[in-house]
Design a protein around this motif. Structure first.
Motif, short mmCIF file in Angstrom:
data_model
loop_
_atom_site.label_atom_id
_atom_site.label_comp_id
_atom_site.label_asym_id
_atom_site.label_seq_id
_atom_site.Cartn_x
_atom_site.Cartn_y
_atom_site.Cartn_z
N VAL A 532 -10.69 1.67 -15.67
CA VAL A 532 -9.28 1.40 -15.37
C VAL A 532 -9.22 0.99 -13.90
O VAL A 532 -9.50 1.81 -13.01
CB VAL A 532 -8.41 2.63 -15.64
N ILE A 533 -8.88 -0.27 -13.65
CA ILE A 533 -8.98 -0.84 -12.31
C ILE A 533 -7.61 -1.37 -11.88
O ILE A 533 -6.93 -2.05 -12.67
CB ILE A 533 -10.00 -2.00 -12.31
N ASP A 534 -7.20 -1.05 -10.63
CA ASP A 534 -5.97 -1.65 -10.08
C ASP A 534 -6.25 -2.11 -8.66
O ASP A 534 -7.30 -1.82 -8.08
CB ASP A 534 -4.79 -0.67 -10.14
N ASN A 535 -5.32 -2.89 -8.11
CA ASN A 535 -5.45 -3.39 -6.73
C ASN A 535 -4.32 -2.85 -5.86
O ASN A 535 -3.76 -3.56 -5.04
CB ASN A 535 -5.47 -4.92 -6.71
N GLY A 536 -4.03 -1.54 -6.06
CA GLY A 536 -2.92 -0.92 -5.35
C GLY A 536 -3.31 -0.41 -3.97
O GLY A 536 -4.24 -0.91 -3.34
N LEU A 537 -2.58 0.64 -3.52
CA LEU A 537 -2.77 1.17 -2.17
C LEU A 537 -4.10 1.84 -1.98
O LEU A 537 -4.65 1.87 -0.88
CB LEU A 537 -1.65 2.18 -1.85
N GLY A 538 -4.68 2.37 -3.06
CA GLY A 538 -5.97 3.04 -2.95
C GLY A 538 -5.84 4.42 -2.32
O GLY A 538 -4.77 4.85 -1.85
#
Length: 598
Positions: A532-538
């Motif tokens: 599950v991969i996102d490009n959010g704030l981390g």
């Protein structure tokens, strides 16, 4: 006592047995050698007969091709004196069945033929343009002679009765300028030759066969070329084994069902067939077929040779056979006892192996149970921490407020304390609800698991977020489920996990990029893995790696939430023996790796 007598008898008998065997073998080899010499001589005589036949045919054909001048052909067809001269010569050649001179257009210029009584007569002229042997003849070059296959004679397309096997010799006729003008075609009646070939000198059988192993003639049948007859019941057939063995049409000898078969190929070479005193020796033979002598020594003939040897050997060794039978019984008895013992030992070993496998399976189950127990103990420790730590502060605050309420002197002070007491009660209710949700996860021993399509679940969760339905935010859900899309797991847990990941990705997205969350499946070490991969704030793992999955831990200021999501996700995953890992970088995004049990 009995064993010693038996050993002594064997000591005396075995040399005798060996001697009789060797003697029988030597006698057999000697008789077979003598028999082979006789049969080889028979085959050679038959081949010599065929060679003489072909020499006669080629020489006669060549002779007539040489002496007939084309300029004389027309005179032959018009001058009765010349016709009578050749007629008398050919009438003396009894194997000449037909004598023809054929022009290049296929029309016969001259035709002599014999009737059924053997009398030569002038035949009715025919056109032979469409016959195969004529087409072969007009292609001959100077010095070439054509020999056809041996066939049953046909007149006007019908087999002549009585059966008449014929072979055609064809020679070209040239004029003074060396130009081909006509063909001389001689039909040789093969009946006499084939009858001579079939005469039996020994007990063996002879078959004259062509390249396709069709039987041209044999002493076992009175019908020549029986394969050309419409009545197939009269056809002489070789056995399937023999046709398979000799299909290469090479000289060889073999045994089949007790009989000895030898194939000796006939050579049509010019060297063999033109070496006669009557031939110029210049002709080159053109023929569409090969011949071979197929020679059979029947089983009866072989048995006639082997019979006395076998009879002697059997009579002489009958007592030896009885002795061997007794020995075999003894040895077999011992062998059966040994096998029985080995089988018993093998069964015990198999039981031991199965016990080891069962023990290994039990150990594996114990290891799994220990793992579950460790996970449950860790969860219980967290639960203990949750109860002892998170309830301590509101309970202490409530105790303090209650003590103050006891000392209240007026309504103003009461109005100040009651809202605080209400707030503390609300906080305790929230904490108890969280504890109740966590306890429900820990207490679900019989969780319903089944196969389901994860794409369907993810798409259904997407519909739970109004922001995605109304397109109020720039956010994409990417599915890359090539490796697998079916999962055996709790569908309820999986939906809850997806909701938590999707909620966090939406909440903690970056506004300066096109935000997304990607669900990607892989197979690693034989197990299903979901990324599950996102490009959010981390998340800054250097600061928060130890607290990622703990209760009430939050990592971004200015965002609402209780810090329960990842804690519940981890609890649900571990409760079904799966694992979760995280990689994250600030302002780049987060990757969760879930490895399932199956």
């Amino acid at each position: 006592m009995g064993i010693k007598i038996l050993k002594r008898f064997l000591l005396l008998y075995l040399p005798v047995l060996l001697f009789t065997f060797l003697w029988s073998k030597l006698q057999y080899d000697h008789l077979i050698e003598v028999f082979s010499v006789v049969e080889d001589r028979t085959i050679k005589n038959k081949k010599d007969l065929l060679e003489n036949l072909c020499q006669s045919i080629t020489s006669s054909t060549e002779h007539w091709g040489d002496i007939i001048d084309f300029n004389y052909v027309f005179e032959l067809s018009q001058n009765s004196t010349a016709v009578n001269h050749y007629f008398k010569i050919i009438d003396e050649l009894k194997d000449f069945d037909q004598f023809r001179i054929v022009a290049l257009d296929g029309n016969e210029l001259l035709r002599y033929e014999r009737d059924n009584l053997g009398k030569l007569k002038v035949g009715e002229l025919q056109n032979k343009y469409n016959r195969d042997y004529f087409k072969q003849g007009i292609q001959l070059k100077p010095g070439q002679i054509f020999l056809s296959r041996i066939n049953l004679n046909r007149e006007n397309g019908e087999i002549e009765i009585p059966l008449k096997p014929v072979m055609r010799g064809i020679a070209p006729i040239y004029d003074n300028q060396g130009i081909l003008r006509a063909l001389v075609i001689i039909n040789f009646n093969m009946t006499r030759i084939l009858n001579q070939l079939n005469q039996q000198i020994t007990l063996s059988n002879l078959y004259l066969v062509d390249r396709n192993l069709n039987v041209i003639t044999t002493n076992v049948s009175d019908l020549p070329l029986s394969y050309e007859l419409a009545d197939t019941s009269k056809t002489v057939h070789l056995s399937d084994n023999i046709e398979t063995y000799f299909k290469t049409f090479e000289d060889t000898t073999l045994r089949d069902e007790g009989a000895i078969w030898t194939l000796s190929k006939f050579n049509f070479s010019t060297k063999n067939l033109s070496d006669t005193s009557n031939s110029t020796g210049s002709q080159n033979i053109v023929t569409p077929t090969d011949w071979a002598i197929l020679h059979e020594v029947p089983t009866e003939a072989v048995d006639l040779i082997l019979g006395p040897i076998i009879k002697f050997f059997v009579i002489f060794n009958v007592f030896g056979a009885l002795t061997i039978l007794i020995i075999s019984y003894i040895v077999e008895r011992k062998r059966v006892i040994k096998i029985s013992f080995l089988d018993s030992l093998k069964q015990k070993n198999e039981k031991l192996r199965l016990s080891e496998i069962s023990l290994e399976e039990s150990n594996q189950k114990l290891i799994v149970s220990n793992g579950r127990l460790k996970t449950r103990n860790k969860q219980l420790e967290e639960f203990n921490y949750l109860v002892s730590h998170n309830l301590r502060a509101p309970v202490t605050s409530m105790s303090t407020v209650v003590d103050l309420l006891k000392e209240v002197q007026n309504t103003n002070e009461l109005d100040l304390l009651l809202p605080k007491l209400s707030q503390i009660n609300s906080n305790i209710s929230i904490i108890t609800d969280d504890i109740r949700e966590y306890i429900s996860i820990l207490s679900e021993n019989g969780i319903d698991q089944k196969n389901f399509n994860i794409k369907t679940v993810i798409e259904s969760v997407e519909g739970d977020f109004s922001e995605l339905i109304t397109k109020d935010i720039d956010f994409k859900i990417i599915l890359k489920l090539d490796a697998w899309d079916e999962l055996y797991f709790s569908k309820f847990y999986f939906k809850s996990i997806v909701q938590s990941f999707m909620s966090n990705s939406i909440k903690y997205r970056r506004t300066d990029v096109e935000s997304f969350i990607k669900f990607e499946t892989q197979i690693e070490n034989g197990r299903k893995v979901l990324y599950v991969i996102d490009n959010g704030l981390g998340i800054d793992l250097d600061l928060h790696s130890k607290d990622i999955f703990k209760l009430y831990k939050r990592f971004h200021r200015g965002y609402s939430g209780k810090g329960m999501g990842l804690f519940i996700v981890k609890s649900q995953i571990e409760n079904l023996e799966a694992t979760i890992e995280i990689e994250s970088s600030v302002n780049k995004g987060t990757t969760f790796k879930i490895t399932f049990k199956e």
